[in-house]
Scaffold this motif. Structure first.
Motif, PDB file in Angstrom:
ATOM      1  N   VAL A  65       0.835  -1.208   0.000  1.00 16.60           N
ATOM      2  CA  VAL A  65       0.000   0.000   0.000  1.00 16.60           C
ATOM      3  C   VAL A  65       0.863   1.250   0.000  1.00 16.60           C
ATOM      4  N   LEU A  66       1.904   1.280   0.811  1.00 16.51           N
ATOM      5  CA  LEU A  66       2.737   2.469   0.917  1.00 16.51           C
ATOM      6  C   LEU A  66       3.576   2.682  -0.341  1.00 16.51           C
ATOM      7  N   GLY A  67       3.929   1.593  -1.021  1.00 19.53           N
ATOM      8  CA  GLY A  67       4.584   1.751  -2.311  1.00 19.53           C
ATOM      9  C   GLY A  67       3.688   2.475  -3.310  1.00 19.53           C
ATOM     10  N   TYR A  68       2.409   2.096  -3.325  1.00 22.37           N
ATOM     11  CA  TYR A  68       1.465   2.762  -4.228  1.00 22.37           C
ATOM     12  C   TYR A  68       1.178   4.205  -3.797  1.00 22.37           C
ATOM     13  N   ILE A  69       1.143   4.453  -2.499  1.00 24.36           N
ATOM     14  CA  ILE A  69       0.930   5.825  -2.028  1.00 24.36           C
ATOM     15  C   ILE A  69       2.100   6.707  -2.466  1.00 24.36           C
ATOM     16  N   GLY A  70       3.319   6.191  -2.364  1.00 32.27           N
ATOM     17  CA  GLY A  70       4.475   6.944  -2.821  1.00 32.27           C
ATOM     18  C   GLY A  70       4.430   7.200  -4.315  1.00 32.27           C
ATOM     19  N   LEU A  71       4.081   6.185  -5.091  1.00 36.73           N
ATOM     20  CA  LEU A  71       3.964   6.351  -6.535  1.00 36.73           C
ATOM     21  C   LEU A  71       2.902   7.393  -6.876  1.00 36.73           C
ATOM     22  N   ALA A  72       1.762   7.314  -6.201  1.00 34.10           N
ATOM     23  CA  ALA A  72       0.673   8.269  -6.455  1.00 34.10           C
ATOM     24  C   ALA A  72       1.077   9.688  -6.104  1.00 34.10           C
ATOM     25  N   ALA A  73       1.812   9.858  -5.016  1.00 35.28           N
ATOM     26  CA  ALA A  73       2.239  11.191  -4.602  1.00 35.28           C
ATOM     27  C   ALA A  73       3.064  11.847  -5.696  1.00 35.28           C
ATOM     28  N   TRP A  74       4.024  11.109  -6.234  1.00 34.96           N
ATOM     29  CA  TRP A  74       4.871  11.702  -7.271  1.00 34.96           C
ATOM     30  C   TRP A  74       4.125  11.876  -8.588  1.00 34.96           C
ATOM     31  N   GLU A  75       3.401  10.878  -9.023  1.00 27.67           N
ATOM     32  CA  GLU A  75       2.701  10.977 -10.302  1.00 27.67           C
ATOM     33  C   GLU A  75       1.663  12.090 -10.308  1.00 27.67           C
ATOM     34  N   GLY A 108      -2.399  20.879  -5.950  1.00 28.10           N
ATOM     35  CA  GLY A 108      -3.027  20.458  -4.707  1.00 28.10           C
ATOM     36  C   GLY A 108      -4.312  19.687  -4.957  1.00 28.10           C
ATOM     37  N   ILE A 109      -5.119  20.188  -5.881  1.00 24.82           N
ATOM     38  CA  ILE A 109      -6.371  19.498  -6.195  1.00 24.82           C
ATOM     39  C   ILE A 109      -6.096  18.204  -6.947  1.00 24.82           C
ATOM     40  N   VAL A 110      -5.089  18.193  -7.811  1.00 25.03           N
ATOM     41  CA  VAL A 110      -4.717  16.940  -8.479  1.00 25.03           C
ATOM     42  C   VAL A 110      -4.349  15.882  -7.439  1.00 25.03           C
ATOM     43  N   LEU A 111      -3.497  16.242  -6.488  1.00 27.87           N
ATOM     44  CA  LEU A 111      -3.090  15.299  -5.445  1.00 27.87           C
ATOM     45  C   LEU A 111      -4.288  14.844  -4.618  1.00 27.87           C
ATOM     46  N   CYS A 112      -5.108  15.787  -4.220  1.00 24.04           N
ATOM     47  CA  CYS A 112      -6.271  15.480  -3.391  1.00 24.04           C
ATOM     48  C   CYS A 112      -7.191  14.487  -4.095  1.00 24.04           C
ATOM     49  N   THR A 113      -7.453  14.716  -5.383  1.00 23.57           N
ATOM     50  CA  THR A 113      -8.327  13.824  -6.142  1.00 23.57           C
ATOM     51  C   THR A 113      -7.701  12.450  -6.309  1.00 23.57           C
ATOM     52  N   THR A 114      -6.410  12.415  -6.588  1.00 26.45           N
ATOM     53  CA  THR A 114      -5.716  11.142  -6.752  1.00 26.45           C
ATOM     54  C   THR A 114      -5.849  10.292  -5.501  1.00 26.45           C
ATOM     55  N   MET A 115      -5.551  10.880  -4.355  1.00 29.75           N
ATOM     56  CA  MET A 115      -5.617  10.120  -3.106  1.00 29.75           C
ATOM     57  C   MET A 115      -7.056   9.752  -2.750  1.00 29.75           C
ATOM     58  N   ARG A 116      -7.957  10.657  -2.986  1.00 31.08           N
ATOM     59  CA  ARG A 116      -9.370  10.413  -2.664  1.00 31.08           C
ATOM     60  C   ARG A 116      -9.892   9.192  -3.408  1.00 31.08           C
ATOM     61  N   GLN A 117      -9.461   9.017  -4.656  1.00 30.13           N
ATOM     62  CA  GLN A 117      -9.965   7.912  -5.458  1.00 30.13           C
ATOM     63  C   GLN A 117      -9.136   6.635  -5.309  1.00 30.13           C
ATOM     64  N   LEU A 118      -7.825   6.792  -5.043  1.00 32.87           N
ATOM     65  CA  LEU A 118      -6.956   5.618  -5.008  1.00 32.87           C
ATOM     66  C   LEU A 118      -6.997   4.881  -3.677  1.00 32.87           C
ATOM     67  N   ILE A 119      -6.998   5.577  -2.566  1.00 34.27           N
ATOM     68  CA  ILE A 119      -6.887   4.929  -1.263  1.00 34.27           C
ATOM     69  C   ILE A 119      -7.976   3.887  -1.037  1.00 34.27           C
ATOM     70  N   ALA A 166      -5.072   8.322 -10.637  1.00 31.95           N
ATOM     71  CA  ALA A 166      -5.560   7.302  -9.710  1.00 31.95           C
ATOM     72  C   ALA A 166      -5.976   6.039 -10.459  1.00 31.95           C
ATOM     73  N   ALA A 167      -6.641   6.197 -11.589  1.00 28.32           N
ATOM     74  CA  ALA A 167      -7.116   5.037 -12.350  1.00 28.32           C
ATOM     75  C   ALA A 167      -5.948   4.223 -12.894  1.00 28.32           C
ATOM     76  N   ALA A 168      -4.901   4.901 -13.365  1.00 29.53           N
ATOM     77  CA  ALA A 168      -3.743   4.181 -13.905  1.00 29.53           C
ATOM     78  C   ALA A 168      -3.022   3.396 -12.823  1.00 29.53           C
ATOM     79  N   ILE A 169      -2.881   3.986 -11.632  1.00 32.51           N
ATOM     80  CA  ILE A 169      -2.192   3.295 -10.542  1.00 32.51           C
ATOM     81  C   ILE A 169      -3.059   2.171  -9.997  1.00 32.51           C
ATOM     82  N   ALA A 170      -4.366   2.396  -9.895  1.00 29.94           N
ATOM     83  CA  ALA A 170      -5.272   1.340  -9.432  1.00 29.94           C
ATOM     84  C   ALA A 170      -5.264   0.164 -10.397  1.00 29.94           C
TER      85      ALA A 170
END
Length: 448
Positions: A65-75, A108-119, A166-170
């Motif tokens: 999970v944390l590997g994906y969170i790190g990937l999502a943060a950067w992407e 900021g909104i890109v990150l927020c949306t990514t995490m909101r959908q991926l987590i 988020a969709a690509a990482i999921a």
């Protein structure tokens, strides 16, 4: 169970939302990721760690999970970094969506949306309370960002791109092998007179932890190419053997205050904390908050550490079920002291190699390279409660370290103090973790 303090709304001072001086070279850099405070990302990490603990995920699950969170943060923010480069094609089996550089994005909104959908995709068993906390955090962050003068067009374009990320990482997570091994029941070797070195469970639950984890994809490190530990010595109960001497070391460790402070601080079993993987991600957060690092730097370091944790855990688990070695408690009770009890509970998986040592070494190597080898106070378990074979609850304090190197060394061998790992296991785990960190650092290129 220890409490994880979710300080999700301690501060909401995120984006400066101003173009760089002299104008942006293209629309995607109208706002720069470095002009957002790192706290925007820290809150998502804290929320994830809390959910990992509450769901009692195993160490390999938490590392994934944390590997994906790190990937999502950067992407989520890399296109807002001058010369920033996606990790598409660098992370195994990950392909980023096509990016439209002719639009203005709020990172900021890109990150927020990514995490909101991926987590929720990564933590499938989120409770209603956890989902409420996630939605509340997302709404609070987006509202704070919009109040700084963003247009509705920018919000919608940012939301769309965050959803694409988020969709690509999921999609990568769905095909990484995790779902497939849930359907399999492995046939594991049995301990007998021919194989006296084989592991046997010592907890009431006979089900071993993730015996098929080697079938899950790594992020960066290529399995079986490097970082493999040495073969363990031949099993022996002779007093002069390495097996016996290392067992004797554990049996003779004094159960005094100093030993307890070390063992208890790094006791990170599922449900007691967010595991050793989460402990080192939280150390990363504490250091980044102390440094006041901006969003782009935070995303990059979370990505490095998250993937190193995930791959070091993968390596540990693949070795565990290759050699299938018994734990110290079994050996000591059979050969030295039938009534011996370790300071902390023995995990429900084979002993060799030490996963805590591998995770600590990989994480600390990258943190030291990026932030320097400075001292810090680890407040990960401050005020938490711990139950052990000796009883409890014990209220855990903070712990002061003179350097990251000192913390990593203590973490690597805390399992020796706690009585759950032999020294050779921690030695080899530490070397494997350092090797994985080098692989991750060398292979990931964050700028063009």
């Amino acid at each position: 169970m220890r409490k994880w303090h979710l300080l999700l709304f301690a501060s909401l001072f995120y984006a400066t939302c101003r173009p760089p001086e002299g104008g942006a070279p293209d629309k995607r850099l109208t706002y720069l990721a470095r002009n957002y405070e790192g706290q925007l990302l820290h809150h998502w990490v804290v929320l994830t760690l809390g959910a990992i603990q509450e769901q009692q995920l195993s160490t390999p699950e938490a590392g994934r999970v944390l590997g994906y969170i790190g990937l999502a943060a950067w992407e989520a923010v890399c296109q807002g970094v001058p010369q920033g480069r996606s990790l598409s094609g660098q992370v195994r089996d990950y392909e980023a969506p096509a990016f439209d550089s002719d639009k203005v994005y709020d990172w900021g909104i890109v990150l927020c949306t990514t995490m909101r959908q991926l987590i929720p995709e990564l933590l499938e068993e989120m409770s209603n309370q956890q989902r409420f906390a996630l939605e509340k955090l997302a709404a609070a962050q987006e509202d704070s960002l919009m109040r700084r003068g963003l247009t509705e067009r920018v919000r919608q374009d940012s939301r769309f791109w965050g959803g694409q990320v988020a969709a690509a990482i999921a999609a990568r997570a769905r095909r990484d092998g995790r779902l497939a091994i849930r359907q399999l029941v492995p046939v594991l070797p049995e301990r007998n007179a021919e194989f006296p070195q084989y592991w046997t469970p010592v907890s009431p639950n006979p089900k071993p932890t993730e015996p098929l984890w080697s079938r899950v994809n790594t992020f960066v490190w290529e399995p079986n190419t490097a970082c493999q530990p040495a073969e363990p010595p031949p099993y022996s109960t002779a007093p002069e053997s390495r097996w016996y001497q290392e067992a004797l070391e554990l049996a003779n460790i004094p159960k005094n205050t100093a030993s307890r402070l070390v063992a208890f601080h790094w006791e990170d079993e599922p449900g007691h904390s967010s595991t050793a993987a989460g402990h080192w991600m939280n150390i990363t957060r504490q250091l980044l908050e102390r440094e006041g690092s901006h969003l782009a730097d935070c995303a990059r370091l979370y990505c490095l550490v998250g993937m190193a944790i995930a791959d070091a855990t993968w390596l540990s688990w693949s070795v565990k079920y290759r050699y299938f070695l018994l734990c110290p408690i079994t050996y000591i009770r059979e050969n030295i002291d039938a009534n011996w009890t370790p300071l902390v509970f023995t995990p429900n998986h084979p002993e060799y190699i030490g996963e805590y040592a591998a995770i600590a070494a990989a994480s600390s190597a990258l943190l030291t390279s990026e932030l320097g080898d400075s001292g810090f106070i680890d407040r990960t378990h401050l005020g938490s409660l711990l139950y052990t074979p000796e009883g409890g609850p014990f209220v855990l304090p903070e712990r002061l370290f003179g350097s990251l190197t000192q913390a990593a060394q203590e973490a690597a061998f805390a399992a020796v103090t706690g009585g759950t790992r032999f020294r050779r296991s921690c030695d080899e785990g530490r070397q494997a973790g350092l090797c994985v960190a080098k692989q991750v650092s060398r292979r990931l290129q964050f700028v063009r």
